[in-house]
Design an enzyme around this catalytic site. Structure first.
Site, PDB file in Angstrom:
ATOM      1  N   LYS A 170       0.887  -1.170   0.000  1.00  0.00           N
ATOM      2  CA  LYS A 170       0.000   0.000   0.000  1.00  0.00           C
ATOM      3  C   LYS A 170       0.919   1.212   0.000  1.00  0.00           C
ATOM      4  O   LYS A 170       1.474   1.595   1.020  1.00  0.00           O
ATOM      5  CB  LYS A 170      -0.885  -0.015   1.258  1.00  0.00           C
ATOM      6  CG  LYS A 170      -2.176   0.794   1.149  1.00  0.00           C
ATOM      7  CD  LYS A 170      -2.017   2.258   0.816  1.00  0.00           C
ATOM      8  CE  LYS A 170      -1.604   3.129   1.982  1.00  0.00           C
ATOM      9  NZ  LYS A 170      -1.421   4.567   1.565  1.00  0.00           N
ATOM     10  N   GLU A 245       9.943   2.042  10.418  1.00  0.00           N
ATOM     11  CA  GLU A 245      11.001   3.007  10.097  1.00  0.00           C
ATOM     12  C   GLU A 245      10.334   4.370  10.188  1.00  0.00           C
ATOM     13  O   GLU A 245       9.532   4.725   9.340  1.00  0.00           O
ATOM     14  CB  GLU A 245      11.544   2.707   8.700  1.00  0.00           C
ATOM     15  CG  GLU A 245      12.993   3.098   8.545  1.00  0.00           C
ATOM     16  CD  GLU A 245      13.131   4.533   8.115  1.00  0.00           C
ATOM     17  OE1 GLU A 245      13.186   5.405   9.020  1.00  0.00           O
ATOM     18  OE2 GLU A 245      13.165   4.785   6.916  1.00  0.00           O
ATOM     19  N   CYS A 279      13.886  11.413   6.165  1.00  0.00           N
ATOM     20  CA  CYS A 279      13.757  11.088   7.585  1.00  0.00           C
ATOM     21  C   CYS A 279      15.097  11.168   8.305  1.00  0.00           C
ATOM     22  O   CYS A 279      15.155  11.490   9.478  1.00  0.00           O
ATOM     23  CB  CYS A 279      13.119   9.722   7.760  1.00  0.00           C
ATOM     24  SG  CYS A 279      13.806   8.452   6.709  1.00  0.00           S
ATOM     25  N   GLU A 369      10.106  16.709  14.274  1.00  0.00           N
ATOM     26  CA  GLU A 369      10.464  16.525  12.874  1.00  0.00           C
ATOM     27  C   GLU A 369       9.628  17.477  12.021  1.00  0.00           C
ATOM     28  O   GLU A 369       8.405  17.444  12.070  1.00  0.00           O
ATOM     29  CB  GLU A 369      10.200  15.073  12.462  1.00  0.00           C
ATOM     30  CG  GLU A 369      10.597  14.794  11.032  1.00  0.00           C
ATOM     31  CD  GLU A 369      10.454  13.313  10.664  1.00  0.00           C
ATOM     32  OE1 GLU A 369       9.375  12.762  10.872  1.00  0.00           O
ATOM     33  OE2 GLU A 369      11.433  12.744  10.156  1.00  0.00           O
TER      34      GLU A 369
END
Ligand code: NAP
Ligand code: MG
Length: 461
Positions: A170, A245, A279, A369
């Protein structure tokens, strides 16, 4: 409807059960460039059944045959590299040269590495009076983000295939066209029907259905920490394996004695590349008091050079989020030395390369973040202070240290993070990639990434 419209399930393209669609938008000009089905729970169920049916056959395939299919897959990705790069540029907004070199180049290298590993890995080993078999975990539900659309797919699918697992993917709703090209490549590479399946759709619908499906043995997710936490909970309740992750807030630590101009230049490039949507980006730069102002000036000048070179961020929501963080930085008293909230272009979701100085470790922009082209420059007093700041977030995905080699390694050993680049060391697609602390569970790439898709069975003699 073109031949490859629809969902790729059981070796062919078929329409989704429902009629919902996702509009794909080019973030550089806000034009709709395509539509894909928004698959639902029924489609996920069909795909998982296909993957389950194909599992025994694929798991029993000789490693050499799996290696041959992965080599073929790599070759198709190379042959169709330009088309894939153009598609990534269109749906993510990345400059074409970056799409070619990184968005296509890295996954080609990773696919190649798993073709080799499939052939050479010890799927059976002797331990005393035992033979240990490394068997595939089973059906993998892979859920991927948009920031490196092909890489994130290949980093899961290639090791899963090498291990003998079957897969339902997905992909992110923002970048489904790249996922489609990948499914075409899998088909061209001659993978047996059902081994790889693609269901495009929305996270809370198709993604959630996949994570919850009882026919999925391992959920491998890359994306935000908030969704990762939910997926971990769902997988935990069902006693499924899970690999996460997640986000990062990595530190670029410039120790006294480092080549300041180089460390700052590479550091800024690292943050601005892919418009800050990486990331593992080093979004906090740590500099000692003595050279702090010099570093800030260098960083501001370096960032300004990216003003008309970087692409947009992926969508309007992401831009609003990034601009919200810039406002927050100003409100909390950080000093803006480059960029800001003014939109650099009339059309497209662009954000100016932004640098904040006088950022303190407790500020929001030093903790959360941002996922945009925003760098925070922090000051440290001594090495212990630098270490406290570097380790002082909930994340631990990556980082960098600049110093004389021995000092840099000594410092890197004390960092709570999964990857550290020493004096500008290059990305290595064979080295384990993954997070300490809330940056994730498990590792991708190389043998560590392959091991995620294997479970052991010990036979005693
Ligand atoms: P996200 O929502 O975590 O998306 C990652 C993937 O998970 C997408 O395929 C998404 O589908 C899917 N998803 C969303 N909700 C789900 C659910 N409830 N169950 C199962 N799957 C679900 O990330 P995002 O919204 O794209 O980005 C938000 C923030 O996440 C970013 O600003 C950034 O901080 C972080 N992020 C991190 C990484 C990374 O590599 N660590 C990558 C991307 C984003 P949809 O595409 O339909 O949402
Ligand atoms: Mg989302």
């Amino acid at each position: 409807m073109k031949a490859h419209d629809g969902l790729y399930i059981d070796g062919g393209w078929r329409p989704a059960a429902g009629t919902d669609e996702i509009e794909v938008v080019n973030p550089a000009d806000e034009q709709v460039i395509g539509r894909v089905p928004a698959g639902g729970a029924l489609d996920v169920d069909t795909a998982v059944r296909a993957a389950r049916a194909a599992l025994a056959g694929w798991a029993a395939t000789a490693p050499a045959e799996r290696a041959a299919r992965l080599t073929a897959l790599r070759d198709v990705l190379v042959a169709r590299g330009d088309e894939i790069a153009e598609t990534i540029s269109a749906e993510l907004g990345a400059p074409l040269a970056f799409s070619q070199a990184v968005h296509v180049g890295v996954p080609v290298a990773v696919a190649g590495s798993y073709a080799e590993l499939a052939a050479s890995y010890a799927f059976e080993e002797k331990v005393g009076n035992s033979t240990v078999l490394h068997e595939p975990v089973g059906v993998v539900g892979a859920i991927t983000p948009w920031n490196y659309p092909l890489h994130q797919i290949v980093a899961k699918v290639a090791p899963a295939l090498a291990a003998g697992c079957t897969i339902v993917l997905k992909p992110a709703e923002d970048t489904p066209l790249t996922a489609r090209l990948f499914a075409e490549a899998v088909h061209e590479a001659g993978l047996p029907a059902g081994v790889f399946n693609l269901v495009t759709g929305l996270g809370p619908v198709a993604g959630q259905a996949l994570a919850e499906h009882p026919g999925v043995d391992l959920v491998s997710f890359t994306g935000s920490t908030s969704v990762g936490r939910q997926i971990g909970a769902v997988a935990g309740a069902a006693v499924k394996k899970v690999a996460l992750e997640l986000g990062g807030k990595s530190a670029n630590v410039i120790l006294p004695g480092a080549d300041l101009a180089r460390a700052v230049g590479v550091g800024v490039a690292n943050v601005m590349s892919n418009s800050g949507q990486t990331c593992s980006a080093w979004t906090r730069m740590l500099v000692d008091s003595a050279r702090y102002e010099e570093a800030v000036e260098l960083a501001a000048a370096a960032a300004a050079k990216y003003a008309d070179r970087i692409g947009p961020v992926v969508n309007a929501k992401q831009r609003a989020r990034v601009l919200g963080y810039i406002d927050k930085g100003l409100a909390e008293g950080a000093r803006l030395v480059a960029g800001g909230t003014r939109s650099p272009r009339e059309k497209g979701y662009f954000v100016s390369p932004t640098v904040f100085a006088d950022v303190t470790p407790d500020m929001t922009i030093a903790q959360e973040e941002i996922f945009g082209p925003v760098l925070a420059v922090l000051r440290y007093e001594d090495e212990e202070d630098a270490l406290r700041i570097a380790n002082g977030t909930v994340y631990g995905l990556a980082g960098a240290v600049w110093a004389a080699d021995a000092a840099a390694v000594a410092f890197a050993r004390r960092m709570d993070t999964g990857q550290v680049d020493i004096n500008g060391g290059r990305f290595n697609p064979l080295a384990p990639f993954g997070g300490y602390k809330q940056s994730g569970v498990g590792r991708e790439l190389g043998t560590a990434g392959l091991a995620e898709y294997l479970q052991t069975k010990s036979l005693q003699f």
